[in-house]
Design a protein around this motif. Structure first.
Motif, PDB file in Angstrom:
ATOM      1  N   HIS A  37     -11.675 -17.142  40.506  1.00  0.00           N
ATOM      2  CA  HIS A  37     -10.240 -16.279  40.624  1.00  0.00           C
ATOM      3  C   HIS A  37      -9.395 -16.291  39.437  1.00  0.00           C
ATOM      4  CE1 HIS A  37     -11.051 -16.856  45.173  1.00  0.00           C
ATOM      5  NE2 HIS A  37     -11.836 -15.858  44.713  1.00  0.00           N
ATOM      6  N   SER A  40      -4.292 -20.388  48.317  1.00  0.00           N
ATOM      7  CA  SER A  40      -5.311 -20.016  47.318  1.00  0.00           C
ATOM      8  C   SER A  40      -6.077 -21.405  46.857  1.00  0.00           C
ATOM      9  CB  SER A  40      -4.471 -19.953  46.052  1.00  0.00           C
ATOM     10  OG  SER A  40      -3.687 -21.151  45.628  1.00  0.00           O
ATOM     11  N   SER A  62      -8.097  -8.900  47.779  1.00  0.00           N
ATOM     12  CA  SER A  62      -7.982  -9.874  46.694  1.00  0.00           C
ATOM     13  C   SER A  62      -8.864 -11.372  46.791  1.00  0.00           C
ATOM     14  CB  SER A  62      -6.659 -10.114  46.113  1.00  0.00           C
ATOM     15  OG  SER A  62      -6.646 -10.823  45.057  1.00  0.00           O
ATOM     16  N   SER A  63      -8.272 -12.120  46.240  1.00  0.00           N
ATOM     17  CA  SER A  63      -9.144 -13.507  46.147  1.00  0.00           C
ATOM     18  C   SER A  63      -9.053 -14.146  47.721  1.00  0.00           C
ATOM     19  CB  SER A  63      -8.619 -14.473  45.175  1.00  0.00           C
ATOM     20  OG  SER A  63      -7.149 -14.428  45.158  1.00  0.00           O
ATOM     21  N   LEU A 104     -13.950 -11.593  42.170  1.00  0.00           N
ATOM     22  CA  LEU A 104     -14.096 -11.836  43.469  1.00  0.00           C
ATOM     23  C   LEU A 104     -15.590 -12.006  43.722  1.00  0.00           C
ATOM     24  CD1 LEU A 104     -11.791  -9.072  44.979  1.00  0.00           C
ATOM     25  CD2 LEU A 104     -11.387 -11.176  43.945  1.00  0.00           C
ATOM     26  N   ASP A 148     -12.240 -14.099  49.436  1.00  0.00           N
ATOM     27  CA  ASP A 148     -13.228 -15.395  49.228  1.00  0.00           C
ATOM     28  C   ASP A 148     -12.741 -16.694  50.129  1.00  0.00           C
ATOM     29  OD1 ASP A 148     -15.149 -14.036  47.915  1.00  0.00           O
ATOM     30  OD2 ASP A 148     -14.165 -14.534  46.175  1.00  0.00           O
TER      31      ASP A 148
END
Length: 387
Positions: free
Chosen positions: A168, A329, A230-231, A173, A234
């Motif tokens: 990231h 995150s 976005s991230s 990704l 995941d």
């Protein structure tokens, strides 16, 4: 399997003996270890990277629609390798996914990312030569049903998040996280693999396909047709894997498509609204009749083992949040209290170095392994059985 010639058999026997005697661990910092090759294999000079004859096929591991994976051994440095042989299409040439995966893996150098050693191209095939890993997380969980030892779930999860935080930071990704794509060594090292669906995220508001990630690990925003993600994509998948490791079964195991998958998610998380998820009603697959009258249950009700592991439910809840921007995150998740039992040195391990180099960090025996050893009368207090 490619059979070895009669002349090669003594070489294989000598190579296996040498591997048993080798003491110094293979470093992650230089994937090819050219100096070691010169020092230890002067009697095999002339064997080069990029040649099919540089690798011996030992056995077939698995086969898919467009690729077959073999266990092999390198004549260059004596290491076990995994040979992913991709069949070329006469009209299409090299598959785009293979080109993309190779380009990404050549630049990703991390202890929790599978290492690409070599690439071999012929008219009929493209072969990726990876470091050999003994199993994957799906097989490991299948061999240890009922949920993993909490220490092992912690060790695997920390390594998963460590690998995710790294990619990231590189604005990559993965987009296909699932237990089958998390490889595990016999020591307990976990590595992210299969980057065929991975994409870079460098342009704000860049859109992608919502038809990625295996259904059970696909976040609700993609199920609703979101293409600007976005991230956080995941992170949802990693949260599903985390709960599965502890609970022993998938948390959102739908069987009949996106509708049922969303119903299963809302049953646990509750039905989102515009207040909790800004922009919800603008998603392509939004259906007000679908997001209706179910009363949510807490994760610990659906997954009772979470409540038995300190801070596990809180970490899972921070990852499995319906609103994508509300998910924790990977970097922040590494600092979560769930990982407080790990020694503080784990945060100082260089990116290219295995977490298992930290004293005291090791894979623990699973309950079923201990039980099997006890039944056989072979249980010993100082040993650990893996799989």
């Amino acid at each position: 399997m490619e059979a070895a010639s009669t002349a090669e058999l003594p070489w294989l026997h000598m190579l296996r003996s040498w591997r048993c005697r080798m003491q110094r661990p293979w470093s992650y910092t230089d994937p090819f270890q050219e100096q070691d090759v010169v020092e230890r294999f002067t009697w095999r000079q002339g064997i080069l990277f990029g040649a099919a004859t540089s690798y011996v096929h030992l056995e077939k591991l698995c086969e898919g629609s467009c690729a077959t994976v073999y266990k092999g051994i390198s004549r260059i440095n004596g290491q076990l390798v995994a040979l992913k042989v991709i069949r070329m299409q006469a009209e299409e040439g090299v598959p785009f996914r293979a080109i993309w995966e190779a380009s990404l893996l050549k630049r990703l150098k991390h202890a929790n990312i599978v290492l690409l050693h070599d690439i071999i191209q012929t008219k009929e095939t493209l072969t990726f030569v990876f470091e050999y890993m003994h199993t994957d997380l799906a097989q490991y969980m299948g061999q240890h049903p009922g949920g993993l030892h909490s220490c092992n779930a912690m060790l695997f999860m920390f390594q998963l998040l460590r690998g995710l935080a790294y990619i990231h930071q590189q604005h990559i990704l993965h987009r296909d996280l699932k237990p089958q794509n998390l490889l595990i060594s016999c020591l307990g090292e976990l590595k992210l693999a299969d980057f065929g669906l991975a994409r870079t995220k460098t342009i704000p508001r860049q859109t992608y396909s919502s038809e990625v990630v295996t259904l059970w690990y696909r976040p609700p925003d993609l199920l609703l047709g979101a293409t600007d993600y976005s991230s956080d994509l995941d992170i949802w998948s990693a949260g599903c894997i985390f709960v599965e490791m502890i609970q022993g079964q998938p948390v959102f195991a739908g069987t009949s498509g996106t509708h049922e998958q969303l119903v299963k998610i809302w049953a646990v998380l509750g039905v989102p609204t515009e207040d909790t998820w800004p922009g919800l009603s603008k998603l392509p697959n939004y259906n007000p009749e679908l997001v209706a009258s179910r009363r949510p249950q807490r994760l610990r009700v659906i997954c009772d083992r979470l409540s038995r592991v300190p801070a596990a439910e809180d970490l899972a809840s921070r990852m499995l949040t319906a609103f994508p921007r509300g998910r924790i995150s990977a970097q922040d998740a590494l600092l979560h209290g769930f990982f407080s039992p790990l020694p503080p040195q784990v945060y100082r391990v260089p990116a290219g170095q295995s977490l298992l180099t930290v004293p005291g960090v090791r894979l623990q025996p699973e309950i079923c392994d201990l039980f099997a050893s006890y039944k056989k009368g072979q249980l010993s207090g100082g040993s650990s059985k893996f799989w």
